[in-house]
Design a protein around this motif. Structure first.
Motif, PDB file in Angstrom:
ATOM      1  N   GLU A 291       0.853  -1.233   0.010  1.00 42.21           N
ATOM      2  CA  GLU A 291       0.111  -0.069  -0.002  1.00 42.21           C
ATOM      3  C   GLU A 291       0.833   1.373  -0.042  1.00 42.21           C
ATOM      4  OE1 GLU A 291      -2.556   1.098   3.502  1.00 42.21           O
ATOM      5  OE2 GLU A 291      -1.131   0.394   4.792  1.00 42.21           O
ATOM      6  N   GLN A 292       2.237   0.939   0.423  1.00 40.15           N
ATOM      7  CA  GLN A 292       2.943   2.365   0.162  1.00 40.15           C
ATOM      8  C   GLN A 292       3.209   2.851  -1.234  1.00 40.15           C
ATOM      9  OE1 GLN A 292       4.713   3.705   3.169  1.00 40.15           O
ATOM     10  NE2 GLN A 292       3.434   2.501   4.167  1.00 40.15           N
ATOM     11  N   ASP A 293       3.089   1.805  -2.073  1.00 42.07           N
ATOM     12  CA  ASP A 293       3.376   2.025  -3.538  1.00 42.07           C
ATOM     13  C   ASP A 293       2.305   2.043  -4.412  1.00 42.07           C
ATOM     14  OD1 ASP A 293       5.840  -0.359  -2.573  1.00 42.07           O
ATOM     15  OD2 ASP A 293       6.464   1.601  -2.777  1.00 42.07           O
ATOM     16  N   VAL A 294       1.157   1.277  -4.296  1.00 41.63           N
ATOM     17  CA  VAL A 294       0.158   1.240  -5.137  1.00 41.63           C
ATOM     18  C   VAL A 294      -1.215   1.225  -4.286  1.00 41.63           C
ATOM     19  CG1 VAL A 294       1.363   0.032  -7.103  1.00 41.63           C
ATOM     20  CG2 VAL A 294       0.105  -1.377  -5.175  1.00 41.63           C
ATOM     21  N   SER A 295      -2.122   1.574  -5.002  1.00 43.70           N
ATOM     22  CA  SER A 295      -3.593   1.681  -4.424  1.00 43.70           C
ATOM     23  C   SER A 295      -4.143   0.244  -4.381  1.00 43.70           C
ATOM     24  CB  SER A 295      -4.557   2.378  -5.366  1.00 43.70           C
ATOM     25  OG  SER A 295      -4.075   3.639  -5.531  1.00 43.70           O
ATOM     26  N   LEU A 296      -4.278  -0.320  -3.265  1.00 48.06           N
ATOM     27  CA  LEU A 296      -4.945  -1.590  -2.957  1.00 48.06           C
ATOM     28  C   LEU A 296      -6.242  -1.582  -3.508  1.00 48.06           C
ATOM     29  CD1 LEU A 296      -3.742  -2.359   0.636  1.00 48.06           C
ATOM     30  CD2 LEU A 296      -2.515  -2.877  -1.501  1.00 48.06           C
ATOM     31  N   SER A 297      -6.707  -2.851  -3.938  1.00 41.22           N
ATOM     32  CA  SER A 297      -8.096  -3.119  -4.436  1.00 41.22           C
ATOM     33  C   SER A 297      -8.991  -2.924  -3.210  1.00 41.22           C
ATOM     34  CB  SER A 297      -8.239  -4.415  -5.026  1.00 41.22           C
ATOM     35  OG  SER A 297      -7.972  -5.429  -4.184  1.00 41.22           O
ATOM     36  N   LEU A 298     -10.270  -2.864  -3.473  1.00 40.78           N
ATOM     37  CA  LEU A 298     -11.191  -2.722  -2.336  1.00 40.78           C
ATOM     38  C   LEU A 298     -11.186  -3.881  -1.706  1.00 40.78           C
ATOM     39  CD1 LEU A 298     -14.469  -1.251  -3.765  1.00 40.78           C
ATOM     40  CD2 LEU A 298     -13.067  -0.394  -1.860  1.00 40.78           C
ATOM     41  N   LYS A 299     -10.822  -5.192  -2.029  1.00 43.46           N
ATOM     42  CA  LYS A 299     -11.003  -6.324  -1.281  1.00 43.46           C
ATOM     43  C   LYS A 299      -9.702  -6.317  -0.348  1.00 43.46           C
ATOM     44  CE  LYS A 299     -10.621 -11.529  -1.808  1.00 43.46           C
ATOM     45  NZ  LYS A 299     -10.394 -12.388  -2.742  1.00 43.46           N
TER      46      LYS A 299
END
Lengths: 83, 210
Positions: free
Chosen positions: A4-12
């Motif tokens: 999560e420091q590098d990309v947007s996480l999926s909703l799940k």
């Protein structure tokens, strides 16, 4: 948490992380530490941009002279090219 | 109606290359004295090799001499030099990554087994970290400690972490430079952060208390 420091996480992924952090104190602390690291690295980045020397290594005198000579040669060549 | 020039205006020579704003003056011969150590130090932390570090600093300075005219003074001279150096470092890393790509054996060797328990949870204590480390992060001594910890990372982890955090490149750019997949990238970044976390715990929080 590292991702999560590098990309947007999926909703799940966000939901799974949220649920896990509600119950796991160690992971919650780890996440806090990762945010802290991120902030510290950003400050290092700005100090590097200001040419602030954070480490101990320095140019040796021969290396300094070599580089100085190289810059002088490059300047002389550039003057010739400009003419 | 066209304005007629006065006799004085007609015969006053126009100044060549006159600019409304003064172009910034830079003196390359002062670069080594003013910025040499900082440039070399940064290059050495990234490349781990004094000869390679000196080489990229030299390349950066020569490129800066050639590109003096493009320096418009929008940033400080030192920031401009560091930006050129960053590009040279990235070029060097890209070239080396093609020569010695990251292998699966490399990734296995980078596993910090001591940092992760068998159930997947981190093997860490939280007792030594301050409750609010935010106040510490701006201390120069702490930043120097963290900088030294990054310097201690294994080569590939150092490269990937530095490209992400100090060069602020996006993941796909790093993957292209390092010639690795995105899943390898996440693993390497995660392991770098685990090691750094441990290093800071040992070298800062345990020495300095909470």
């Amino acid at each position: 948490m590292s991702k999560e420091q590098d990309v947007s996480l999926s909703l799940k992924e966000k939901w799974q992380l949220f649920v896990h952090l509600r119950i796991c104190g160690l992971c919650k602390a780890y996440r806090r530490h990762m945010c802290f690291l991120k902030k510290a690295c950003s400050l290092i980045c700005s100090k590097v941009n200001d040419c602030e020397c954070l480490g101990e290594a320095k140019l040796s005198d021969p290396a300094r002279e070599r580089l100085q000579s190289c810059v002088k040669d490059a300047c002389a060549k550039q003057e010739v090219d400009d003419k | 109606m066209t304005k007629l020039l006065s006799k004085e205006e007609q015969y006053t020579p126009v100044e060549k290359n006159k600019t409304t704003e003064s172009t910034p003056s830079i003196n390359p011969e002062l670069w080594i004295e003013n910025y040499g150590d900082a440039l070399y130090n940064f290059a050495l932390m990234r490349l781990r090799n004094p000869d390679a570090a000196e080489e990229v600093v030299q390349e950066a300075l020569v490129a800066a001499v050639k590109g003096q005219k493009s320096f418009q003074g929008r940033a400080a001279e030192k920031s401009w030099l560091i930006a050129i150096l960053r590009h040279k470092i990235i070029d060097h890393i890209r070239k080396k990554s093609r020569e010695t790509p990251v292998s699966d054996e490399d990734l296995e060797a980078l596993t910090p087994e001591a940092l992760v328990q068998s159930d997947g949870h981190l093997n860490m204590s939280t007792g030594t970290w301050a409750d609010n480390p935010g106040n510490i992060v701006e201390q120069k001594e702490f930043l120097q400690t963290l900088y030294a910890c990054v310097d201690k990372l294994p080569d590939k982890l150092n490269q990937v972490f530095s490209l992400r955090e100090f060069d602020e490149l996006e993941a796909d750019e790093i993957c292209k430079i390092m010639n690795i997949s995105s899943s390898n990238l996440w693993v390497m970044l995660h392991r770098a952060r685990l090691r750094l976390r441990k290093c800071i715990e040992l070298n800062w929080f345990e020495d300095n208390g909470k």
